[in-house]
Scaffold this active site. Structure first.
Site, PDB file in Angstrom:
ATOM      1  N   GLU A 105       0.839  -1.206   0.000  1.00 31.65           N
ATOM      2  CA  GLU A 105       0.000   0.000   0.000  1.00 31.65           C
ATOM      3  C   GLU A 105       0.873   1.255   0.000  1.00 31.65           C
ATOM      4  O   GLU A 105       0.592   2.226  -0.706  1.00 31.65           O
ATOM      5  CB  GLU A 105      -0.913   0.003   1.238  1.00 31.65           C
ATOM      6  N   ASP A 112      -4.100 -58.962  -6.691  1.00 34.22           N
ATOM      7  CA  ASP A 112      -2.885 -58.593  -5.974  1.00 34.22           C
ATOM      8  C   ASP A 112      -3.260 -58.476  -4.488  1.00 34.22           C
ATOM      9  O   ASP A 112      -4.440 -58.312  -4.148  1.00 34.22           O
ATOM     10  CB  ASP A 112      -2.371 -57.266  -6.547  1.00 34.22           C
TER      11      ASP A 112
HETATM   12  P1  ADQ Z   1      -2.552  -8.735   8.698  1.00 35.91           P
HETATM   13  O1  ADQ Z   1      -1.712  -9.405   9.715  1.00 35.91           O
HETATM   14  O2  ADQ Z   1      -3.694  -7.982   9.242  1.00 35.91           O
HETATM   15  O3  ADQ Z   1      -3.078  -9.750   7.591  1.00 35.91           O
HETATM   16  P2  ADQ Z   1      -1.460  -6.898   6.568  1.00 35.91           P
HETATM   17  O4  ADQ Z   1      -1.285  -7.712   5.371  1.00 35.91           O
HETATM   18  O5  ADQ Z   1      -0.364  -5.906   6.691  1.00 35.91           O
HETATM   19  O6  ADQ Z   1      -1.507  -7.736   7.905  1.00 35.91           O
HETATM   20  O7  ADQ Z   1      -2.818  -6.139   6.464  1.00 35.91           O
HETATM   21  C1  ADQ Z   1      -3.163  -5.126   7.344  1.00 35.91           C
HETATM   22  C2  ADQ Z   1      -4.257  -4.224   6.750  1.00 35.91           C
HETATM   23  O8  ADQ Z   1      -4.793  -3.405   7.788  1.00 35.91           O
HETATM   24  C3  ADQ Z   1      -3.718  -3.293   5.692  1.00 35.91           C
HETATM   25  O9  ADQ Z   1      -4.623  -3.220   4.627  1.00 35.91           O
HETATM   26  C4  ADQ Z   1      -3.621  -1.933   6.400  1.00 35.91           C
HETATM   27  O10 ADQ Z   1      -3.865  -0.822   5.571  1.00 35.91           O
HETATM   28  C5  ADQ Z   1      -4.677  -2.029   7.456  1.00 35.91           C
HETATM   29  N1  ADQ Z   1      -4.271  -1.290   8.656  1.00 35.91           N
HETATM   30  C6  ADQ Z   1      -3.220  -1.579   9.435  1.00 35.91           C
HETATM   31  N2  ADQ Z   1      -3.131  -0.689  10.441  1.00 35.91           N
HETATM   32  C7  ADQ Z   1      -4.158   0.164  10.291  1.00 35.91           C
HETATM   33  C8  ADQ Z   1      -4.619   1.289  11.035  1.00 35.91           C
HETATM   34  N3  ADQ Z   1      -4.045   1.735  12.162  1.00 35.91           N
HETATM   35  N4  ADQ Z   1      -5.702   1.903  10.584  1.00 35.91           N
HETATM   36  C9  ADQ Z   1      -6.325   1.470   9.476  1.00 35.91           C
HETATM   37  N5  ADQ Z   1      -5.941   0.441   8.765  1.00 35.91           N
HETATM   38  C10 ADQ Z   1      -4.875  -0.232   9.156  1.00 35.91           C
HETATM   39  C11 ADQ Z   1      -2.969 -11.187   7.359  1.00 35.91           C
HETATM   40  C12 ADQ Z   1      -1.555 -11.758   7.347  1.00 35.91           C
HETATM   41  C13 ADQ Z   1      -0.709 -10.979   6.372  1.00 35.91           C
HETATM   42  C14 ADQ Z   1      -1.345 -11.028   4.981  1.00 35.91           C
HETATM   43  C15 ADQ Z   1      -2.809 -10.637   5.031  1.00 35.91           C
HETATM   44  C16 ADQ Z   1      -3.519 -10.879   3.702  1.00 35.91           C
HETATM   45  O11 ADQ Z   1      -0.977 -11.696   8.644  1.00 35.91           O
HETATM   46  O12 ADQ Z   1       0.602 -11.492   6.327  1.00 35.91           O
HETATM   47  O13 ADQ Z   1      -0.670 -10.110   4.142  1.00 35.91           O
HETATM   48  O14 ADQ Z   1      -3.508 -11.387   6.021  1.00 35.91           O
HETATM   49  O15 ADQ Z   1      -3.393 -12.185   3.294  1.00 35.91           O
END
Ligand code: ADQ
Length: 737
Positions: free
Chosen positions: A390, A508
């Site tokens: 992102e 077999d």
């Molecule tokens: P997560 O462990 O949740 O996902 P990640 O892939 O980084 O980790 O996704 C986090 C999402 O939450 C991102 O879209 C981010 O924008 C959002 N986010 C994080 N902090 C935020 C905040 N303070 N406010 C708003 N939005 C926030 C799990 C697995 C990952 C894998 C994903 C998808 O642990 O390794 O990438 O699933 O398969």
């Protein structure tokens, strides 16, 4: 074409119940975006939990929830508070999550949690089954639902099921500590296609399947008795345009139009020329390496004091799983660390860390991404990590530096980022410095490549690729030459059997009439099998012949009481019903003195393997060895033997986890044909599971009904799935007159 049923722990919507009022709003996470084309089309549905436990739903509101979620094409799975505790906070997040992320010290093996996990997985599977029609495709997501694929498969044999694991799959050495490891692997293998983010997770999974379940794995396929399961990696992408366009829009705003938050960020920037912002965004989770990130930042400020007041770390942590003790401790640890670092370095006008412990609205997240010069993402383990992607998508002028842990799945795709080992503090500190000093041109050069990749492999493409591969698994299962014995074919066989007067059945033994066991001596026939063969033998006009590679002593002892003709050692020995053994081939065995010492060197080097010495052959068994090592050594031995046997008139038979060296003059086909001489047989039936039975299939007369057990490459005309089905068929033959 049927509909798609998506199944995940949570539904992609938020439910609010306030003052007996219900509010349902769709949430637009990455997964929901990726699957939107499937979810919105063709009456497809999404099955999952609403996030509100059944105990918190006011009486009478259940139907309303059902109705409102239905409008969003969702079907809620209702969970009680107790279920949420055992299934979600318990087994999912205190057992699987830490184990799969290599935090074994946090892992609890609690039988009650496991029981609830099983029970709740059943609930999800039942919800799917209620809605499942023949042409539908089911896509199950993530570690909370590992058992769901097989629970569906058990009740709907031909269903098309995909499973995607969003978190890492640990190495065999870690996974095997799980007390319920077999059930978990079996659960996942209910799917036709299993997806992981990276090839590493895929090979860890395949290795566990091979070593724990002793299932054969060829390339990326697991071979089960009745089907194949494809395993592959599909690295998840993001909705690139959503992030990129939002960033473009933010960048176009004038100072006055900027959000308050953005204005504050700008203030920091303008306060000092060359001031830099570092951003980190995660769920507050111990796998994200947040504490070590703060410590590394502290070292950085100590080692390079010239950066004081010129840098700020903005840490955004979303509250997560607050009911799990480890997360409470982590929260405390991070609070203290932030306090310590800020206390140590802050000046009247500057605090080194801004820490937000909350979820941020999308617009503010974009503000942060676009304003930050560096993203510091340092998980100790992460399935993929979408934040890294992102951040890159929002860098519309292609500046900015991503520092990313090698331990995130995303690191495999984001090679042009600055990759670090999060445990190497020195490296992290130096990389932060390098990021500060990286010329703008270099930043652009790196990000250009990264952005191109992310723009192409979006979350939508990821979902489409997975679905395409899932549909393909259905087609490949039809590519076998042999035809599966269905009801119609079975009826035709039975009819032919009834109409014939002089029948021969060549059966077999191991892998056909009985399943393989780890010690071959334990495979003696059970009473049911003895009775079944006895009743077939008793039929007028039927000759049943057990034809096996086993030695004559074992076969003779096991079948002493049953008047069934036996052929042992692939045809060397023959025992007509209730008579003595006779040597049917005059075979030499002087070659054994040369070959035995070679096999012995392989036994020495391959723990668990052993030599079986038969009268006229030598067999090297490797069923009990480490599977990988066994296959490796078997290949090596075949090559070594090829040179040795050439002049001896010998052949090497590759059976199921066994290599057998014997005279080329002997094989099951020859032995069977010998029995058929002058017999005027009008029904010949041969069934077997391994390579040595191919001689039977190849050499019997064309009219013979040849059947392979299991889905394997074969010259047999038909195939049947397992020993159970073999017995069912024989039982039906026994009932014909
Ligand atoms: P997560 O462990 O949740 O996902 P990640 O892939 O980084 O980790 O996704 C986090 C999402 O939450 C991102 O879209 C981010 O924008 C959002 N986010 C994080 N902090 C935020 C905040 N303070 N406010 C708003 N939005 C926030 C799990 C697995 C990952 C894998 C994903 C998808 O642990 O390794 O990438 O699933 O398969």
């Amino acid at each position: 074409m049927g509909k798609t049923i998506i199944v995940s722990n949570r539904l992609p919507l938020q439910i609010k119940i306030e003052d007996e009022e219900l509010e349902v709003t769709p949430s637009v996470g990455g997964l929901a975006t990726g699957l939107k084309s499937f979810h919105r089309e063709g009456g497809s549905v999404w099955i999952g939990w609403t996030g509100v436990s059944a105990d918190d739903v006011p009486q009478g509101m259940e139907d309303l929830i059902l109705e409102e979620t239905r409008k969003e094409q969702c079907i809620p799975v209702s969970l009680t508070e107790e279920e949420v505790q055992g299934f979600y906070y318990g087994f999912s997040n205190r057992t699987i999550w830490p184990l799969f992320h290599y935090f074994m010290e946090y892992c609890e093996f609690n039988t009650d949690h496991w029981e609830t996990y099983k029970q709740v997985n059943e609930k999800y599977a039942n919800a799917v089954l209620e809605d499942l029609e023949d042409d539908d495709i089911v896509w199950v997501h993530d570690y909370q639902l590992l058992l769901v694929p097989n629970l569906i498969r058990k009740r709907k044999k031909n269903a098309t099921i995909g499973f995607f694991n969003h978190i890492p799959f640990p190495s065999y050495e870690v996974f095997r500590t799980m007390p319920w490891r077999e059930e978990i692997l079996e659960g996942m293998l209910g799917a036709n296609l299993i997806g992981f983010h990276t090839y590493d997770y895929e090979r860890h999974f395949l290795s566990s399947v091979n070593r724990i379940l002793l299932r054969d794995v060829t390339f990326n396929q697991v071979i089960l008795n009745s089907r194949k399961v494809r395993v592959d990696s599909f690295p998840m992408g993001i909705d690139y345009d959503k992030f990129h366009n939002a960033a473009l829009q933010t960048n176009r705003l004038t100072t006055d139009e900027n959000s308050d938050f953005q204005q504050k960020l700008e203030l920091h920037r303008s306060s000092t020329e060359s001031a830099k912002l570092i951003i980190s965004v995660d769920r507050l989770d111990y796998t994200k390496g947040i504490a070590n990130r703060i410590r590394a930042y502290e070292f950085f400020l100590e080692r390079y004091p010239e950066y004081k007041e010129r840098v700020r770390l903005i840490m955004l942590a979303v509250p997560s799983r607050e009911e799990v003790p480890q997360y409470q401790l982590l929260k405390k640890e991070i609070d203290e660390l932030v306090g310590r670092v800020n206390g140590k370095f802050a000046t009247v006008t500057w605090t080194p860390i801004w820490y937000f412990y909350r979820s941020m609205p999308f617009e503010n997240l974009i503000d942060l991404y676009t304003t930050s010069d560096i993203a510091l993402i340092t998980p100790t383990r992460d399935g993929m990590n979408l934040v890294a992607k992102e951040y890159l998508a929002t860098r519309t002028d292609q500046t900015g530096v991503l520092i990313l842990s090698e331990m995130a799945g995303a690191a495999h795709e984001l090679n042009e980022a600055l990759l670090i080992n999060p445990n190497n503090f020195d490296q992290v500190v130096e990389t932060i410095k390098r990021a500060f000093e990286m010329p703008r041109e270099e930043q652009i050069k790196r990000n250009k490549v990264l952005q191109q990749r992310l723009r192409r492999y979006t979350v939508e493409k990821w979902a489409n690729d997975f679905m395409r591969a899932l549909k393909e698994t259905k087609d490949t299962s039809k590519t076998y030459d042999a035809i599966e014995i269905d009801e119609q074919i079975e009826e035709a066989i039975l009819k032919k059997y009834r109409q014939s007067k002089n029948r021969f059945l060549f059966l077999d033994y191991d892998g056909t009439l009985v399943d393989f066991v780890s010690n071959p001596k334990d495979a003696r026939p059970d009473q049911e099998l003895l009775d079944l063969i006895q009743s077939l033998c008793a039929q007028e006009g039927t000759q049943v012949v057990l034809i096996s590679g086993r030695d004559k002593e074992t076969l003779g002892t096991w079948w002493r009481e049953v008047p069934v003709p036996l052929i042992a050692e692939h045809g060397v020995w023959m025992r007509p019903a209730s008579e003595e053994w006779v040597l049917s081939e005059n075979v030499r065995c002087d070659w054994m003195e040369t070959i035995r010492p070679v096999l012995e060197t392989f036994v020495d080097r391959t723990p668990g393997s052993f030599i079986e010495e038969k009268n006229y052959s030598l067999a090297w068994h490797y069923r009990k060895t480490d599977p990988g090592l066994g296959e490796l050594r078997a290949n090596e031995l075949s090559t070594v033997l090829k040179d040795l046997i050439a002049n001896h008139g010998l052949s090497v038979l590759q059976g199921n986890k066994v290599l057998e060296i014997k005279s080329s003059d002997v094989n099951k086909g020859k032995a069977a044909n010998k029995m058929l001489i002058n017999q005027k047989a009008d029904f010949i039936f041969a069934i077997g599971d391994d390579w040595t039975d191919e001689y039977l299939f190849n050499e019997l007369p064309k009219a013979a009904i040849t059947v392979k057990v299991g889905i394997k490459k074969t010259n047999a005309r038909y195939f049947t799935k397992d020993t159970q089905q073999v017995r069912d068929l024989l039982r039906k033959l026994a009932k014909q007159n």
